[in-house]
Design a protein around this motif. Structure first.
Motif, PDB file in Angstrom:
ATOM      1  N   GLY A 248     -55.421 -39.061 -47.887  1.00 42.37           N
ATOM      2  CA  GLY A 248     -56.379 -39.114 -46.786  1.00 42.37           C
ATOM      3  C   GLY A 248     -56.156 -37.989 -45.793  1.00 42.37           C
TER       4      GLY A 248
ATOM      5  N   SER B 188     -59.095 -41.216 -50.711  1.00 35.26           N
ATOM      6  CA  SER B 188     -57.791 -41.875 -50.515  1.00 35.26           C
ATOM      7  C   SER B 188     -57.703 -43.174 -51.304  1.00 35.26           C
ATOM      8  CB  SER B 188     -57.544 -42.125 -49.026  1.00 35.26           C
ATOM      9  OG  SER B 188     -58.522 -42.982 -48.475  1.00 35.26           O
TER      10      SER B 188
ATOM     11  N   ILE C  59     -63.271 -39.307 -46.908  1.00 31.46           N
ATOM     12  CA  ILE C  59     -61.836 -39.584 -46.787  1.00 31.46           C
ATOM     13  C   ILE C  59     -61.501 -40.932 -47.416  1.00 31.46           C
ATOM     14  CG2 ILE C  59     -59.944 -40.009 -45.182  1.00 31.46           C
ATOM     15  CD1 ILE C  59     -61.319 -38.063 -43.246  1.00 31.46           C
TER      16      ILE C  59
ATOM     17  N   GLY D 149     -56.688 -39.423 -42.404  1.00 32.79           N
ATOM     18  CA  GLY D 149     -57.658 -38.363 -42.639  1.00 32.79           C
ATOM     19  C   GLY D 149     -58.279 -37.852 -41.354  1.00 32.79           C
TER      20      GLY D 149
ATOM     21  N   GLY E 202     -55.750 -45.045 -44.573  1.00 30.96           N
ATOM     22  CA  GLY E 202     -56.060 -43.813 -45.284  1.00 30.96           C
ATOM     23  C   GLY E 202     -57.057 -42.967 -44.506  1.00 30.96           C
ATOM     24  N   ILE E 203     -58.104 -43.617 -43.973  1.00 32.67           N
ATOM     25  CA  ILE E 203     -59.096 -42.904 -43.165  1.00 32.67           C
ATOM     26  C   ILE E 203     -58.495 -42.472 -41.843  1.00 32.67           C
ATOM     27  CG2 ILE E 203     -61.320 -43.093 -42.004  1.00 32.67           C
ATOM     28  CD1 ILE E 203     -62.268 -44.932 -44.172  1.00 32.67           C
TER      29      ILE E 203
END
Length: 360
Positions: A342, A257, A253, A278, A274-275
Protein backbone atom coordinates in the motif's frame (compact mmCIF):
# COMPACT_ATOMS: atom_id res chain seq x y z
CA UNK A 1 -8.16 25.48 -4.25
CA UNK A 2 -5.46 27.36 -2.35
CA UNK A 3 -1.75 26.79 -2.85
CA UNK A 4 0.97 27.14 -0.26
CA UNK A 5 3.35 29.98 -1.09
CA UNK A 6 5.87 29.80 1.75
CA UNK A 7 6.49 30.96 5.30
CA UNK A 8 7.62 34.08 7.13
CA UNK A 9 8.87 34.65 10.65
CA UNK A 10 7.12 37.18 12.87
CA UNK A 11 3.54 38.43 13.01
CA UNK A 12 4.50 41.99 12.09
CA UNK A 13 6.38 40.86 8.98
CA UNK A 14 3.55 38.51 8.01
CA UNK A 15 0.95 41.26 8.24
CA UNK A 16 3.19 43.64 6.29
CA UNK A 17 3.69 41.19 3.45
CA UNK A 18 0.03 40.18 3.46
CA UNK A 19 -1.02 43.82 3.11
CA UNK A 20 1.40 44.29 0.23
CA UNK A 21 0.01 41.27 -1.65
CA UNK A 22 -3.52 42.54 -1.21
CA UNK A 23 -2.37 45.84 -2.68
CA UNK A 24 -1.06 43.92 -5.66
CA UNK A 25 -4.51 42.33 -6.03
CA UNK A 26 -3.21 38.90 -5.04
CA UNK A 27 -5.88 37.16 -2.97
CA UNK A 28 -4.19 35.39 -0.10
CA UNK A 29 -4.30 34.48 3.55
CA UNK A 30 -1.82 33.39 6.15
CA UNK A 31 -2.03 31.02 9.09
CA UNK A 32 0.14 30.52 12.16
CA UNK A 33 2.05 27.23 12.05
CA UNK A 34 1.02 25.32 15.22
CA UNK A 35 4.32 23.46 15.51
CA UNK A 36 6.50 26.58 15.15
CA UNK A 37 5.66 29.64 17.23
CA UNK A 38 6.03 32.91 15.38
CA UNK A 39 6.01 31.27 11.93
CA UNK A 40 3.24 31.98 9.41
CA UNK A 41 2.47 30.14 6.19
CA UNK A 42 1.03 32.04 3.24
CA UNK A 43 -1.65 30.65 0.95
CA UNK A 44 -2.52 32.10 -2.47
CA UNK A 45 -6.12 31.66 -3.59
CA UNK A 46 -5.63 31.67 -7.37
CA UNK A 47 -2.98 29.49 -8.98
CA UNK A 48 -2.30 31.97 -11.79
CA UNK A 49 -0.96 34.39 -9.16
CA UNK A 50 1.46 31.93 -7.53
CA UNK A 51 4.51 32.88 -9.61
CA UNK A 52 4.02 36.59 -9.02
CA UNK A 53 3.48 36.03 -5.31
CA UNK A 54 6.58 33.81 -5.11
CA UNK A 55 8.66 36.58 -6.69
CA UNK A 56 7.48 39.12 -4.13
CA UNK A 57 8.06 36.71 -1.25
CA UNK A 58 11.64 36.21 -2.39
CA UNK A 59 12.15 39.99 -2.60
CA UNK A 60 10.54 40.54 0.79
CA UNK A 61 12.81 38.00 2.46
CA UNK A 62 15.85 39.80 1.05
CA UNK A 63 14.80 43.12 2.57
CA UNK A 64 11.54 43.30 4.57
CA UNK A 65 12.10 47.04 5.17
CA UNK A 66 12.20 47.90 1.48
CA UNK A 67 9.95 50.96 0.89
CA UNK A 68 8.18 49.04 -1.87
CA UNK A 69 6.38 47.09 0.82
CA UNK A 70 5.14 50.19 2.68
CA UNK A 71 1.45 49.94 1.88
CA UNK A 72 -1.76 50.51 3.76
CA UNK A 73 -3.10 47.42 5.50
CA UNK A 74 -6.11 45.83 3.84
CA UNK A 75 -8.90 43.97 5.64
CA UNK A 76 -9.28 40.29 4.78
CA UNK A 77 -12.77 40.72 3.35
CA UNK A 78 -12.23 43.03 0.38
CA UNK A 79 -15.97 43.12 -0.35
CA UNK A 80 -16.60 44.93 2.92
CA UNK A 81 -16.79 43.70 6.46
CA UNK A 82 -18.10 45.21 9.62
CA UNK A 83 -15.75 47.58 11.42
CA UNK A 84 -15.69 45.40 14.51
CA UNK A 85 -14.64 42.37 12.43
CA UNK A 86 -11.62 44.31 11.11
CA UNK A 87 -10.43 44.62 14.70
CA UNK A 88 -10.29 40.87 15.18
CA UNK A 89 -6.83 39.31 15.67
CA UNK A 90 -4.98 38.71 12.42
CA UNK A 91 -4.65 34.98 13.09
CA UNK A 92 -8.38 34.59 13.67
CA UNK A 93 -9.34 36.44 10.49
CA UNK A 94 -6.86 34.42 8.45
CA UNK A 95 -8.14 31.12 9.82
CA UNK A 96 -11.73 32.17 9.13
CA UNK A 97 -10.94 32.93 5.49
CA UNK A 98 -9.20 29.62 4.96
CA UNK A 99 -12.06 27.80 6.64
CA UNK A 100 -14.50 29.29 4.13
CA UNK A 101 -12.64 27.74 1.20
CA UNK A 102 -11.85 24.46 2.92
CA UNK A 103 -13.79 21.34 2.01
CA UNK A 104 -15.80 19.57 4.66
CA UNK A 105 -14.23 16.25 3.72
CA UNK A 106 -17.52 14.35 3.25
CA UNK A 107 -15.88 11.27 1.72
CA UNK A 108 -13.52 10.69 4.63
CA UNK A 109 -16.42 11.05 7.05
CA UNK A 110 -18.48 8.60 4.99
CA UNK A 111 -15.68 6.00 5.01
CA UNK A 112 -15.35 6.28 8.79
CA UNK A 113 -19.12 5.82 9.20
CA UNK A 114 -19.17 2.78 6.87
CA UNK A 115 -16.32 1.12 8.75
CA UNK A 116 -17.98 1.80 12.11
CA UNK A 117 -21.36 0.40 10.98
CA UNK A 118 -19.78 -2.74 9.54
CA UNK A 119 -17.77 -3.24 12.73
CA UNK A 120 -20.96 -3.07 14.82
CA UNK A 121 -22.82 -5.36 12.40
CA UNK A 122 -20.04 -7.93 12.45
CA UNK A 123 -19.96 -7.77 16.25
CA UNK A 124 -23.66 -8.61 16.45
CA UNK A 125 -23.18 -11.58 14.13
CA UNK A 126 -20.31 -12.87 16.24
CA UNK A 127 -22.47 -12.56 19.35
CA UNK A 128 -25.27 -14.50 17.66
CA UNK A 129 -22.87 -17.29 16.70
CA UNK A 130 -21.63 -17.49 20.29
CA UNK A 131 -25.21 -17.73 21.61
CA UNK A 132 -26.19 -20.48 19.21
CA UNK A 133 -23.09 -22.57 19.83
CA UNK A 134 -20.99 -21.64 22.90
CA UNK A 135 -18.42 -24.28 21.91
CA UNK A 136 -17.91 -22.72 18.49
CA UNK A 137 -14.35 -21.85 17.48
CA UNK A 138 -13.41 -18.29 18.45
CA UNK A 139 -12.24 -17.71 14.87
CA UNK A 140 -15.49 -18.81 13.24
CA UNK A 141 -16.39 -16.62 10.31
CA UNK A 142 -19.51 -14.45 10.37
CA UNK A 143 -21.74 -14.21 7.27
CA UNK A 144 -20.46 -10.66 6.80
CA UNK A 145 -16.88 -11.90 6.76
CA UNK A 146 -17.59 -14.61 4.20
CA UNK A 147 -19.41 -12.13 1.96
CA UNK A 148 -16.90 -9.27 2.12
CA UNK A 149 -13.51 -10.96 2.56
CA UNK A 150 -11.16 -10.88 -0.42
CA UNK A 151 -11.91 -14.35 -1.70
CA UNK A 152 -13.60 -17.50 -0.51
CA UNK A 153 -14.14 -20.99 -1.90
CA UNK A 154 -17.48 -21.80 -3.46
CA UNK A 155 -20.57 -21.35 -1.31
CA UNK A 156 -20.86 -25.10 -0.72
CA UNK A 157 -17.39 -25.12 0.84
CA UNK A 158 -17.75 -22.12 3.13
CA UNK A 159 -18.79 -24.19 6.13
CA UNK A 160 -15.43 -25.96 5.94
CA UNK A 161 -13.38 -22.79 5.66
CA UNK A 162 -12.72 -22.14 9.35
CA UNK A 163 -11.88 -25.79 9.96
CA UNK A 164 -9.56 -25.83 6.96
CA UNK A 165 -7.66 -22.59 7.64
CA UNK A 166 -7.35 -22.89 11.40
CA UNK A 167 -6.59 -26.60 11.54
CA UNK A 168 -3.09 -27.79 12.46
CA UNK A 169 -2.85 -30.06 9.43
CA UNK A 170 -3.21 -27.93 6.31
CA UNK A 171 -1.56 -30.41 3.99
CA UNK A 172 -3.69 -32.53 1.70
CA UNK A 173 -6.30 -31.70 -0.90
CA UNK A 174 -6.05 -27.89 -1.13
CA UNK A 175 -9.51 -26.34 -1.42
CA UNK A 176 -8.60 -22.90 -0.05
CA UNK A 177 -5.66 -20.77 -1.09
CA UNK A 178 -3.74 -20.29 2.14
CA UNK A 179 -1.00 -17.97 0.93
CA UNK A 180 2.65 -18.17 -0.06
CA UNK A 181 3.72 -17.57 3.53
CA UNK A 182 2.28 -20.88 4.67
CA UNK A 183 3.70 -22.64 1.62
CA UNK A 184 7.21 -21.38 2.36
CA UNK A 185 6.79 -22.05 6.08
CA UNK A 186 5.94 -25.73 5.48
CA UNK A 187 8.17 -26.37 2.45
CA UNK A 188 8.72 -28.93 0.94
CA UNK A 189 5.77 -30.85 2.40
CA UNK A 190 3.45 -27.95 1.62
CA UNK A 191 4.25 -27.56 -2.08
CA UNK A 192 0.96 -29.25 -2.94
CA UNK A 193 -0.78 -26.15 -1.55
CA UNK A 194 0.32 -24.28 -4.66
CA UNK A 195 -2.40 -26.17 -6.53
CA UNK A 196 -5.16 -24.50 -4.51
CA UNK A 197 -7.61 -22.43 -6.60
CA UNK A 198 -7.03 -18.66 -6.70
CA UNK A 199 -9.58 -15.83 -6.94
CA UNK A 200 -12.49 -18.28 -6.80
CA UNK A 201 -15.33 -15.90 -6.01
CA UNK A 202 -13.81 -12.94 -7.81
CA UNK A 203 -13.64 -14.94 -11.06
CA UNK A 204 -17.34 -15.64 -10.57
CA UNK A 205 -18.11 -11.92 -10.68
CA UNK A 206 -17.93 -10.88 -7.01
CA UNK A 207 -15.52 -8.06 -7.82
CA UNK A 208 -16.46 -6.03 -4.74
CA UNK A 209 -14.21 -8.38 -2.77
CA UNK A 210 -11.20 -6.62 -4.26
CA UNK A 211 -11.82 -3.65 -1.93
CA UNK A 212 -14.34 -4.62 0.78
CA UNK A 213 -11.87 -6.25 3.24
CA UNK A 214 -10.59 -2.73 3.92
CA UNK A 215 -13.88 -1.80 5.58
CA UNK A 216 -13.88 -4.71 8.05
CA UNK A 217 -12.11 -4.62 11.43
CA UNK A 218 -11.56 -7.24 14.08
CA UNK A 219 -11.41 -5.29 17.34
CA UNK A 220 -12.14 -1.89 18.82
CA UNK A 221 -8.44 -0.95 18.97
CA UNK A 222 -8.02 -2.11 15.37
CA UNK A 223 -10.74 0.14 14.01
CA UNK A 224 -9.82 3.02 16.34
CA UNK A 225 -6.19 2.99 15.20
CA UNK A 226 -7.09 2.84 11.50
CA UNK A 227 -9.83 5.48 11.65
CA UNK A 228 -7.64 7.95 13.53
CA UNK A 229 -4.98 7.60 10.86
CA UNK A 230 -7.59 7.85 8.10
CA UNK A 231 -9.01 11.00 9.67
CA UNK A 232 -5.54 12.55 9.76
CA UNK A 233 -4.35 11.49 6.30
CA UNK A 234 -7.57 11.13 4.31
CA UNK A 235 -8.75 14.66 5.09
CA UNK A 236 -5.49 16.11 3.80
CA UNK A 237 -5.72 14.25 0.49
CA UNK A 238 -9.44 14.94 0.06
CA UNK A 239 -8.92 18.65 0.74
CA UNK A 240 -6.24 18.96 -1.96
CA UNK A 241 -7.61 16.71 -4.71
CA UNK A 242 -10.87 16.38 -6.57
CA UNK A 243 -13.39 13.96 -5.09
CA UNK A 244 -13.02 11.46 -7.91
CA UNK A 245 -9.24 11.61 -7.56
CA UNK A 246 -9.47 10.84 -3.85
CA UNK A 247 -11.82 7.91 -4.54
CA UNK A 248 -9.59 6.56 -7.33
CA UNK A 249 -6.43 6.88 -5.21
CA UNK A 250 -8.08 4.97 -2.36
CA UNK A 251 -9.47 2.29 -4.67
CA UNK A 252 -6.15 1.67 -6.43
CA UNK A 253 -4.23 1.48 -3.16
CA UNK A 254 -6.87 -0.77 -1.61
CA UNK A 255 -7.08 -3.20 -4.52
CA UNK A 256 -3.31 -3.49 -4.95
CA UNK A 257 -2.59 -3.91 -1.21
CA UNK A 258 -5.45 -6.40 -0.78
CA UNK A 259 -4.33 -8.49 -3.75
CA UNK A 260 -0.73 -8.75 -2.56
CA UNK A 261 -1.90 -9.58 0.96
CA UNK A 262 -4.19 -12.31 -0.42
CA UNK A 263 -1.37 -13.86 -2.41
CA UNK A 264 0.85 -13.80 0.67
CA UNK A 265 -1.54 -14.91 3.42
CA UNK A 266 -4.77 -16.18 1.91
CA UNK A 267 -8.28 -14.68 2.12
CA UNK A 268 -8.56 -13.91 5.83
CA UNK A 269 -7.30 -10.36 6.36
CA UNK A 270 -9.19 -7.18 7.15
CA UNK A 271 -8.60 -3.54 7.91
CA UNK A 272 -8.04 -0.12 6.34
CA UNK A 273 -4.35 0.05 7.23
CA UNK A 274 -3.16 -0.82 3.71
CA UNK A 275 -4.89 2.30 2.37
CA UNK A 276 -3.70 4.32 5.37
CA UNK A 277 -0.08 3.45 4.55
CA UNK A 278 -0.76 4.24 0.91
CA UNK A 279 -2.13 7.69 1.76
CA UNK A 280 0.96 8.34 3.89
CA UNK A 281 3.19 7.35 0.96
CA UNK A 282 1.16 9.54 -1.40
CA UNK A 283 1.42 12.58 0.88
CA UNK A 284 5.15 12.03 1.40
CA UNK A 285 5.74 12.01 -2.36
CA UNK A 286 3.53 15.06 -2.97
CA UNK A 287 5.46 16.97 -0.29
CA UNK A 288 8.67 16.20 -2.19
CA UNK A 289 7.41 16.85 -5.72
CA UNK A 290 4.91 19.67 -5.13
CA UNK A 291 5.46 21.35 -1.73
CA UNK A 292 3.21 24.25 -2.80
CA UNK A 293 0.21 21.92 -2.45
CA UNK A 294 0.61 22.46 1.27
CA UNK A 295 0.28 19.00 2.82
CA UNK A 296 0.85 19.78 6.52
CA UNK A 297 1.88 16.27 7.57
CA UNK A 298 4.88 16.53 9.88
CA UNK A 299 8.00 14.50 9.18
CA UNK A 300 7.85 13.01 12.67
CA UNK A 301 4.39 11.59 11.97
CA UNK A 302 5.62 9.83 8.84
CA UNK A 303 8.65 8.53 10.72
CA UNK A 304 6.40 7.13 13.47
CA UNK A 305 4.23 5.30 10.94
CA UNK A 306 7.28 3.99 9.08
CA UNK A 307 8.89 2.75 12.31
CA UNK A 308 5.65 0.99 13.24
CA UNK A 309 5.46 -0.81 9.88
CA UNK A 310 9.14 -1.77 9.95
CA UNK A 311 8.72 -3.03 13.52
CA UNK A 312 5.77 -5.22 12.55
CA UNK A 313 7.68 -6.62 9.57
CA UNK A 314 10.64 -7.40 11.83
CA UNK A 315 8.38 -9.28 14.24
CA UNK A 316 6.90 -11.18 11.29
CA UNK A 317 10.37 -12.22 10.13
CA UNK A 318 11.26 -13.33 13.67
CA UNK A 319 7.99 -15.26 13.87
CA UNK A 320 8.75 -17.04 10.61
CA UNK A 321 12.14 -18.31 11.76
CA UNK A 322 10.88 -19.30 15.22
CA UNK A 323 8.10 -21.42 13.70
CA UNK A 324 10.11 -22.70 10.74
CA UNK A 325 12.84 -24.10 12.98
CA UNK A 326 10.34 -25.19 15.68
CA UNK A 327 11.85 -22.93 18.33
CA UNK A 328 8.56 -21.41 19.46
CA UNK A 329 4.99 -21.05 18.22
CA UNK A 330 5.06 -17.26 17.90
CA UNK A 331 2.56 -16.30 15.22
CA UNK A 332 1.74 -12.80 13.95
CA UNK A 333 -1.66 -11.74 12.66
CA UNK A 334 -0.61 -8.48 10.99
CA UNK A 335 -1.19 -7.65 7.31
CA UNK A 336 2.39 -6.53 6.70
CA UNK A 337 2.23 -7.20 2.97
CA UNK A 338 -0.74 -4.85 2.66
CA UNK A 339 1.15 -2.16 4.59
CA UNK A 340 4.24 -2.33 2.41
CA UNK A 341 2.49 -2.73 -0.94
CA UNK A 342 0.00 0.00 0.00
CA UNK A 343 2.77 2.45 0.90
CA UNK A 344 4.68 1.71 -2.32
CA UNK A 345 1.50 2.13 -4.39
CA UNK A 346 0.81 5.48 -2.73
CA UNK A 347 4.35 6.64 -3.49
CA UNK A 348 3.96 5.67 -7.16
CA UNK A 349 0.61 7.48 -7.43
CA UNK A 350 2.14 10.54 -5.79
CA UNK A 351 4.62 10.75 -8.68
CA UNK A 352 1.90 10.81 -11.34
CA UNK A 353 0.77 14.33 -12.37
CA UNK A 354 -2.68 12.93 -13.06
CA UNK A 355 -3.23 12.73 -9.29
CA UNK A 356 -1.81 16.17 -8.50
CA UNK A 357 -3.83 19.01 -7.08
CA UNK A 358 -4.32 20.50 -10.53
CA UNK A 359 -4.70 17.15 -12.30
CA UNK A 360 -7.26 16.66 -15.05
Amino acid sequence: MMRLLGTLEGEKEALRFYSFLKGEEIDCTYDPVPSSEGTYEFWVVHEDKIEQAAHWLSEFKKNPNDPRFDVKEHPIDTEGVAEEEEKEPVQLRALQMRQRVRSRMPLTRLIVIICALLYIWNGYQMADIAKEDPDQEMYSLTPLMTDLSYDMPTAASRAELSKKIFSEDRIGNPTVWDGLYEVVLGWPESKGELDAPLFVQIRQGEVWRLITPCFLHGSFLHILFNMLWLWMLGRQVEERTKKWQYILISLIIGIVSNTFQYLMSGPLFIGYSGIVCGLAGFIWMRQRRAPWEGYPLQRGTLIFLAVFVVGMVSLQVASFFLIRFQIANFSMNIANTAHISGALTGIVLGRIPFFSKGGV
